[in-house]
Design a protein around this motif. Structure first.
Motif, PDB file in Angstrom:
ATOM      1  N   SER A   1      27.844  33.703  46.042  1.00 43.46           N
ATOM      2  CA  SER A   1      28.338  32.925  44.910  1.00 43.46           C
ATOM      3  C   SER A   1      27.392  31.770  44.563  1.00 43.46           C
TER       4      SER A   1
ATOM      5  N   PRO B   1      37.598  35.155  46.664  1.00 47.60           N
ATOM      6  CA  PRO B   1      37.533  34.943  45.215  1.00 47.60           C
ATOM      7  C   PRO B   1      37.297  33.497  44.795  1.00 47.60           C
TER       8      PRO B   1
ATOM      9  N   PHE C   1      33.692  32.634  43.983  1.00 52.41           N
ATOM     10  CA  PHE C   1      33.162  33.135  42.710  1.00 52.41           C
ATOM     11  C   PHE C   1      33.781  32.413  41.515  1.00 52.41           C
ATOM     12  N   ALA C   2      34.950  31.811  41.735  1.00 49.82           N
ATOM     13  CA  ALA C   2      35.592  31.056  40.656  1.00 49.82           C
ATOM     14  C   ALA C   2      34.756  29.850  40.238  1.00 49.82           C
TER      15      ALA C   2
ATOM     16  N   THR D   1      38.137  36.651  37.572  1.00 44.78           N
ATOM     17  CA  THR D   1      38.280  35.759  38.722  1.00 44.78           C
ATOM     18  C   THR D   1      39.714  35.275  38.878  1.00 44.78           C
TER      19      THR D   1
ATOM     20  N   THR E   1      32.151  31.127  37.567  1.00 40.45           N
ATOM     21  CA  THR E   1      32.807  31.635  36.356  1.00 40.45           C
ATOM     22  C   THR E   1      33.473  30.493  35.586  1.00 40.45           C
TER      23      THR E   1
END
Length: 420
Positions: A401, A116, A119-120, A85, A123
């Protein structure tokens, strides 16, 4: 066979049903928000509502895959997921597509884009849970605190460079995870103090504010003259607060983007511009208010139909709910989110593994922040910072996400008694 049946029964189906309900509500409201009479079918892939249908199918498929994976997979691969990520967040700064002033998307072709920063969120939650669940790790230890802070601050910094203020601020919600794991409540008080100072610095002359801080510090010192430790802490705090108050306006004027400043100024009443910075919120409030108790009916919203509210299928999707479903429909949607948050917290608290509990609170914190800020900004209680309403706003990256974020927790919960 019994083992598989036991795992199936152990899935929190109530949470799954709430998730599906919110996805369907979102899909229908996106259809209403961008309805095109030349493309009446709600599953037409040429439209955003048709694409959202595809996003829902993909997200549900991914959710099913997550439920089939071994629960240890998420803990073991938390570091590489986080690193990937971070690399994507760096890559987007180089080759990313600029949309609305933010270089936050990577083009995938065919009209599809990857964000992105969405999705961070999961993660970062995974790695934070992985670290804090380690042996002899206590958030009260200085080293552990700063490593935890670093895990959160690294993606925040990269996202701020895009610059995407909304997504950056979402990560601040993870302070509640640290608080649940033993962080002193004084940190929350300090954060509240600096937020108050920030707002006060914009509304009050900085020298007047400095004078007020001096008087408050002097009064506190008068009652504790013999306590040297308290006086030292007070003086240190006064210096930090005074420095922050003096630095707010230079930072505000030179770092924040003009449109962000305009929205904050509009919210605080510093300026009034209903045709500029305040236009979106004003039209949103008109739409929500016009829905009254029961709403105007599906596809009958005039604010919605005639596109008075920009970004109505994404950031301002809630005003479509308010206009077409009215107060009753808005209460149902907010009630579903509250129920979801209570379920997530309940799931987190019943976990046997520390990793699962910490991750669960990360899920609750991020969803809570998104819901609170998104709905508050559509009714003019918060500045417009551009974050989606989970499971409801249009967008593949957002829906996928949030689906991954939630279903990792559902999988961890289903495995808590050793069925998988």
């Amino acid at each position: 066979m019994n083992r598989e049946r036991g795992f199936f029964l152990n899935i929190d189906w109530i949470t799954v049903l709430i998730y599906l309900a919110l996805c369907v509500i979102g899909w229908f409201n996106i259809h209403a928000a961008v309805y095109d009479e030349t493309h009446p079918s709600i599953i037409d892939p040429a439209t955003n509502y048709g694409k959202q249908f595809i996003f829902i199918l993909v997200s549900v498929s991914v959710a099913m895959v997550l439920l089939l994976l071994d629960y240890r997979f998420f803990s073991a691969l938390a570091p590489p997921f986080y690193i990937i990520t971070i690399l994507l967040l760096i890559l987007v700064l180089v080759i990313g597509r600029n949309v609305g002033g933010n270089q936050a998307w990577i083009s995938l072709g065919g009209g599809f884009r990857l964000q992105p920063s969405e999705f961070a969120k999961f993660t970062t939650c995974l790695l934070l849970a992985k670290y804090l669940s380690g042996t002899n790790i206590k958030i009260t230890d200085t080293e552990s605190f700063w490593i935890s802070a670093g895990i959160i601050l690294l993606p925040m910094t990269l996202i701020m460079l895009q610059p995407d203020v909304g997504s950056t601020l979402v990560f601040c919600s993870l302070i509640f995870v640290l608080y649940r794991e033993g962080l002193s409540p004084y940190f929350l008080i300090i954060i509240g103090l600096f937020i108050t100072l920030f707002v006060s610095s914009l509304l009050i002359n900085q020298w007047l504010l400095l004078g007020i801080l001096t008087i408050v510090a002097a009064l506190l010192a008068t009652f504790n003259l013999r306590n040297r430790k308290f006086l030292f802490t007070l003086i240190t705090g006064f210096i930090l607060c005074a420095a922050f108050a003096m630095a707010v306006k230079p930072i505000y004027n030179n770092i924040l983007q003009p449109h962000h400043r305009a929205r904050i100024d509009e919210l605080l009443g510093i300026t009034t511009d209903l045709r500029g910075a305040g236009y979106n919120v004003n039209q949103s409030k008109i739409a929500i208010g016009s829905g009254q108790l029961w709403g105007k009916g599906y596809l009958q919203g005039t604010q919605t139909k005639y596109s008075f509210v920009p970004e109505q299928s994404t950031d301002f999707i809630f005003c479509t709910v308010g206009e077409e479903w009215g107060f009753a429909g808005s209460v149902v949607v907010i009630g579903l989110f509250l129920f979801l948050l209570l379920r997530v917290i309940m799931i987190a608290e019943r976990q046997q593994m520390t990793f699962s509990r910490i991750y669960g609170y990360g899920v609750a914190s991020i969803i809570f922040f998104h819901v609170l800020i998104n709905i508050a900004m559509t009714i003019g209680l918060m500045p417009v910072i551009g974050i989606p309403l989970p499971f409801i706003s249009y967008g593949g990256s957002s829906l996928l996400s949030f689906t991954i974020l939630l279903f990792i927790l559902i999988k961890l919960d289903a495995s808590r008694t050793g069925y998988a």
